[in-house]
Design a protein around this motif. Structure first.
Motif, short mmCIF file in Angstrom:
data_model
loop_
_atom_site.label_atom_id
_atom_site.label_comp_id
_atom_site.label_asym_id
_atom_site.label_seq_id
_atom_site.Cartn_x
_atom_site.Cartn_y
_atom_site.Cartn_z
N VAL A 6 0.64 -1.10 -0.06
CA VAL A 6 0.20 0.33 0.29
C VAL A 6 0.72 1.12 -0.02
CG1 VAL A 6 -1.70 1.40 1.61
CG2 VAL A 6 -2.09 -0.90 1.61
N ALA A 7 0.76 2.51 -1.13
CA ALA A 7 0.90 2.81 -0.89
C ALA A 7 0.14 4.43 0.03
CB ALA A 7 1.49 3.85 -2.42
N SER A 8 0.68 5.07 1.24
CA SER A 8 0.33 5.91 0.98
C SER A 8 0.71 7.61 1.05
CB SER A 8 0.03 5.69 2.92
OG SER A 8 -1.17 6.65 3.89
N ILE A 9 -0.13 8.24 0.52
CA ILE A 9 0.14 9.13 0.25
C ILE A 9 0.03 11.02 0.77
CG2 ILE A 9 1.06 10.39 -1.89
CD1 ILE A 9 0.63 8.11 -3.42
N ASN A 10 0.48 11.68 1.27
CA ASN A 10 0.07 12.80 1.56
C ASN A 10 0.26 13.50 0.61
OD1 ASN A 10 0.38 15.12 2.79
ND2 ASN A 10 0.74 14.32 4.66
N THR A 11 -1.38 14.68 0.32
CA THR A 11 -1.75 14.76 -1.16
C THR A 11 -1.17 16.60 -0.56
OG1 THR A 11 -3.93 15.58 0.61
CG2 THR A 11 -3.89 13.75 -1.18
N ASN A 12 -0.42 17.12 0.93
CA ASN A 12 0.22 18.33 0.32
C ASN A 12 1.56 18.33 0.16
OD1 ASN A 12 -2.51 19.37 1.75
ND2 ASN A 12 -2.19 17.88 3.45
N THR A 13 2.44 17.35 0.82
CA THR A 13 3.64 17.05 0.81
C THR A 13 4.49 16.09 -0.37
OG1 THR A 13 3.56 16.74 2.70
CG2 THR A 13 3.91 18.05 2.96
N GLY A 14 3.08 15.28 -0.24
CA GLY A 14 3.86 14.17 -1.86
C GLY A 14 4.84 13.08 -0.27
N ALA A 15 4.78 12.99 1.07
CA ALA A 15 5.22 12.20 1.69
C ALA A 15 4.35 10.65 1.48
CB ALA A 15 5.47 12.89 3.51
N THR A 16 4.94 9.12 1.22
CA THR A 16 4.82 8.21 0.69
C THR A 16 5.39 7.40 1.82
OG1 THR A 16 3.91 8.78 -1.31
CG2 THR A 16 4.28 7.00 -1.05
N THR A 17 4.45 6.87 1.96
CA THR A 17 4.99 5.33 2.39
C THR A 17 4.60 4.00 2.34
OG1 THR A 17 5.37 6.69 5.16
CG2 THR A 17 5.34 4.74 5.06
N LEU A 18 5.41 3.18 2.39
CA LEU A 18 5.01 1.73 1.19
C LEU A 18 5.14 0.87 2.93
CD1 LEU A 18 7.46 1.41 -1.94
CD2 LEU A 18 5.25 2.49 -1.63
N PHE A 19 3.76 0.53 3.22
CA PHE A 19 3.24 -1.21 3.61
C PHE A 19 3.74 -2.64 3.32
CE2 PHE A 19 1.98 3.19 5.87
CZ PHE A 19 2.68 3.06 6.66
N SER A 20 4.30 -3.43 3.40
CA SER A 20 4.10 -4.52 2.84
C SER A 20 4.21 -5.59 3.41
CB SER A 20 5.77 -4.91 2.26
OG SER A 20 5.79 -3.77 0.87
N LEU A 21 2.65 -6.46 3.10
CA LEU A 21 2.21 -7.58 3.47
C LEU A 21 2.98 -8.61 2.58
CD1 LEU A 21 -1.13 -6.83 4.44
CD2 LEU A 21 0.45 -6.56 5.87
N PRO A 22 3.36 -9.69 3.53
CA PRO A 22 3.34 -10.96 2.70
C PRO A 22 2.72 -11.92 2.20
CG PRO A 22 4.49 -10.63 5.40
CD PRO A 22 3.06 -9.20 4.74
N ARG A 23 2.69 -11.84 0.94
CA ARG A 23 2.22 -12.66 0.59
C ARG A 23 1.29 -13.83 1.27
NH1 ARG A 23 5.29 -15.68 -4.45
NH2 ARG A 23 6.40 -17.28 -2.78
N GLN A 24 1.83 -14.36 1.95
CA GLN A 24 1.23 -15.35 2.85
C GLN A 24 0.23 -15.17 3.87
OE1 GLN A 24 4.35 -14.99 2.53
NE2 GLN A 24 5.49 -15.81 4.43
N THR A 25 0.31 -13.87 4.33
CA THR A 25 -0.55 -13.70 4.98
C THR A 25 -2.27 -13.75 5.44
OG1 THR A 25 0.36 -11.16 5.06
CG2 THR A 25 -1.17 -11.38 6.19
N ALA A 26 -2.47 -14.34 6.88
CA ALA A 26 -3.64 -14.92 6.89
C ALA A 26 -4.61 -14.00 7.37
CB ALA A 26 -3.36 -16.36 7.65
N ARG A 27 -5.33 -14.85 7.97
CA ARG A 27 -6.95 -13.95 8.75
C ARG A 27 -7.01 -12.21 8.70
NH1 ARG A 27 -7.65 -17.39 13.62
NH2 ARG A 27 -5.38 -18.98 13.40
N ILE A 28 -6.91 -12.02 6.93
CA ILE A 28 -7.29 -10.67 6.62
C ILE A 28 -8.76 -10.52 6.84
CG2 ILE A 28 -7.61 -8.73 4.58
CD1 ILE A 28 -4.93 -9.35 5.13
#
Length: 529
Positions: free
Chosen positions: A221-243
Motif C-alpha cells: 500500500v502506498a499511503s501518500i500525503n496530498t499536501n507534501t507528497g510524503a509517501t510510505t509503502l506498507f508491504s504485507l507478505p503474500r502468505q498473510t492469513a486472517r485478513i
C-alpha cells in the motif's frame, strides 16, 4: 554639305545569337528560379508568405491567418500552466483529436509548400530546375511532416494507453457514481490529507494456466500525503492469513473472523494472495457496488485497508509482472544497489539451482530482465519472501526517483505501449491532472517503507496482531510527514535528485524508527558472509 558619317559594324555583333532577346530571358529565368527557391523556403517557415509574394494575396493571407491562429492556440496552452496542459493532455478525446489534427496539418503544410513553389518558379522551367525544385519541395516537406507525424503517433499512443490503463470517470473516492472534476476546485482531494493506493504485482499468462487468473504475488500500500507528497509503502507478505473485513460489509458476513478457514492459518487457499481469485465467486453480483469492475481488486482494497487501519483503500494499481521487463526497458533501465547475491531462476522445492546470479555491487544499471529477477529472485535466499519484499520497494523507489521527464519524453511511445500491456487501475482519467501533480510532489521526497515480517510489530503471518500493526502504521505515517516537513523547510531550490542508487545516507532510519527511509535501506551496504 558633308556626307553622313558611316557606322561600321562591330565585329562583336557577329557573336550574338540570331535571337538576341534569348539571353536576357535565360538570365531572367535563372534569377527567378533562385528567388523561387528562397521564397519557397521562407514560405515553409511562414506558411502563406510565399503565396502572397507570388501575387496570390487572398490565399496567402488565408493560410497565414490559419497558421497564426494555430500558433496563438499553442502559445495559450504553453503559457497556461501545468494544470491546463495536464487537464487537456489527459483527455483521451483531446489526444485523439490532436493526433488527427497533426496529420491534417502535415498534409496541408506539404500542400502549401508544393503550391508555393509551383506559383513562384519560372513559367517554363528547365529540366534541371524541375528536378532541383522537386528535391527542394521533398526536403522541406519531409522536414515539416516528420515531426508532425511523430507527434501524431505520440498522441495516438498516449490516448490508447490512457484508455487502456485508467478507469472511466467513475471515481471510487466519490460518494456518488460520477467523479468530481479534478480541476473544478483548488483541492481535487476534497480536503483529504491522504490517499491510499493498493499496489498488486501479479502473474498471469506466461508459464501460468490462464484459468487460474492473476496471482497476487506482491501486495503493498502506498499511503501518500496530498499536501507534501510524503509517501510510505506498507508491504504485507503474500502468505498473510486472517485478513479482516469491516463490520457490516458483505465480506464480513462471509468471513466474520477474517479470511480464514477456521482451522489453520497455514491454508494457502486463505492467504492474502488467494483473495483476488477465491473470494469473488462467493459474492453476489453488485455486492460491492454496481460500478465495481474488478471485484478481486476491490476485495483486496477493502480487506488490506481494514487490516492496516486505513479504511477502504482509495485506488488500486495492478502491475502484471509478465510485462514488467518491457516497462523497465522502455524507461531505459534502472540503477540499483545489490548487497548480496540474487538468484536468477532456480527452484528451491526441487533443489534446481539457478544458472545465473546478480552479483553484489553498487549502482548497477539493470535492464528489464535483471530488474525483474532483482525484485523476484529467492532461490535459497535467507528469508526469501521478506528479502524479496525489501528489494521490491527498492525497485519502486528507483522508478520514482529515476524516471525523469526528459527520459519519459524520449521513450514515450515505448513506455505508453509497455504500460498499456502491464498496468491497470481504477484511478479515473478525470483524476490524472491531480495525480500528475501529486506524483511530482512524491518525486521530491524520500520514500519511506515498512515491511511486515518477523520482528516488526510482533508479526506472525499465520495470525497477525492487527492492533499492533495498525499502531505501527500510524506511527510510520506521522514519521514520514515529519521528515517531509523538515526537508521542505530546509530544501535547497537548486538541488536535484541524483541518478545514483547510492545517495548519501541520512540518519532518519534508526532502530527506533517506525519506518525505513528508502534512501538508506536501498543504499549499498553489502552483506558479509
Amino acid at each position: 554639305m558633308s556626307e553622313p558619317k558611316r557606322v561600321l559594324p562591330d565585329p562583336a555583333d557577329d557573336a550574338l545569337p540570331a535571337d538576341s532577346a534569348e539571353v536576357p530571358r535565360r538570365a531572367t529565368a535563372h534569377g527567378r528560379f533562385r528567388w523561387a527557391v528562397l521564397w519557397t523556403a521562407l514560405g515553409t517557415l511562414i506558411p502563406g508568405l510565399g503565396l502572397w509574394h507570388a501575387g496570390r494575396k487572398a490565399s496567402g493571407a488565408a493560410v497565414m491567418g490559419v497558421f497564426a491562429a494555430i500558433l496563438l492556440t499553442a502559445a495559450y496552452l504553453a503559457t497556461g500552466g501545468r494544470d491546463r496542459i495536464t487537464t487537456l493532455f489527459s483527455n483521451v478525446d483531446v489526444l485523439n483529436g490532436i493526433a488527427i489534427g497533426l496529420l491534417v496539418l502535415a498534409v496541408v503544410w506539404v500542400g502549401v509548400i508544393t503550391t508555393t513553389h509551383l506559383a513562384l518558379r519560372p513559367l517554363s522551367p528547365s529540366r534541371t530546375q524541375r528536378a532541383l525544385g522537386g528535391m527542394l519541395v521533398g526536403v522541406l516537406s519531409l522536414a515539416v511532416a516528420t515531426p508532425l507525424t511523430v507527434g501524431a503517433e505520440y498522441s495516438r499512443s498516449a490516448a490508447e494507453a490512457l484508455g487502456t490503463i485508467f478507469g472511466d470517470d467513475t471515481d471510487p473516492m466519490a460518494t456518488g457514481s460520477a467523479a468530481p472534476d479534478a480541476t473544478a476546485s483548488a483541492d481535487p482531494w476534497a480536503g483529504r490529507d491522504r490517499i491510499n493506493v493498493l499496489v498488486i504485482g501479479g502473474d498471469s499468462g506466461t508459464n501460468r494456466d490462464p484459468s487460474l487468473g492473476l496471482r497476487a504475488d506482491t501486495v503493498m500500500v502506498a499511503s501518500i500525503n496530498t499536501n507534501t507528497g510524503a509517501t510510505t509503502l506498507f508491504s504485507l507478505p503474500r502468505q498473510t492469513a486472517r485478513i479482516p473485513f469491516p463490520e457490516g460489509s458483505p465480506l464480513h458476513k462471509l468471513y466474520p473472523n477474517g479470511f480464514y478457514d477456521g482451522v489453520s492459518g497455514a491454508n494457502a487457499e486463505y492467504f492474502l494472495n488467494a483473495m483476488y481469485n477465491n473470494i469473488p465467486p462467493h459474492l453476489a453480483k453488485g455486492a460491492l457496488g454496481d460500478n465495481v469492475k474488478n471485484v478481486g481488486a476491490e476485495v483486496m482494497k477493502i480487506g488490506v485497508g481494514e487490516a492496516l487501519g486505513l479504511g477502504k483503500l482509495d485506488y488500486y494499481v495492478i502491475i502484471n509482472m509478465d510485462g514488467f521487463k518491457s516497462f523497465i526497458n522502455a524507461l531505459g533501465g534502472i540503477t540499483l544497489n545489490v548487497n548480496y547475491r540474487i538468484p536468477m531462476g532456480g527452484k528451491t522445492s526441487e533443489n534446481i539451482p539457478p544458472k545465473e546470479w546478480i552479483e553484489p555491487g553498487p549502482n548497477q544499471h539493470m535492464n528489464g530482465r535483471y530488474a525483474l529477477w532483482y525484485a523476484r529472485g529467492r532461490y535459497h535466499v535467507k528469508g526469501s519472501d521478506y528479502s524479496r519484499m525489501e528489494r521490491q520497494r527498492c525497485v519502486i523507489n528507483a522508478v520514482v526517483q529515476q524516471a525523469k521527464p526528459e527520459v519519459v519524453l524520449a521513450n514515450f511511445e515505448k513506455i505508453a505501449s509497455a504500460g498499456a500491456k502491464t498496468i491497470s487501475t481504477d484511478i479515473p482519467r478525470s483524476k490524472l491532472p491531480a495525480m500528475i501533480d501529486l506524483a511530482l510532489k512524491v518525486k521530491n521526497t524520500n520514500l519511506h517503507s515498512v515491511v511486515f515480517q518477523p520482528g516488526v510489530a510482533g508479526w506472525v503471518s499465520a495470525d497477525p496482531p492487527w492492533p499492533s500493526v495498525q499502531r505501527k502504521v500510524q506511527k510510520a505515517l506521522k514519521e514520514a510527514d515529519k521528515a517531509a516537513s523538515s526537508k521542505t523547510s530546509s530544501a535547497d531550490p537548486s538541488a536535484s535528485p541524483s541518478d545514483s542508487a547510492s545517495p548519501k545516507p541520512t540518519k532518519s532510519s534508526t532502530a527506533s524508527s517506525a519506518s525505513d527511509d528508502l534512501s538508506d535501506s536501498c543504499a549499498y551496504h553489502p552483506v558479509k558472509g
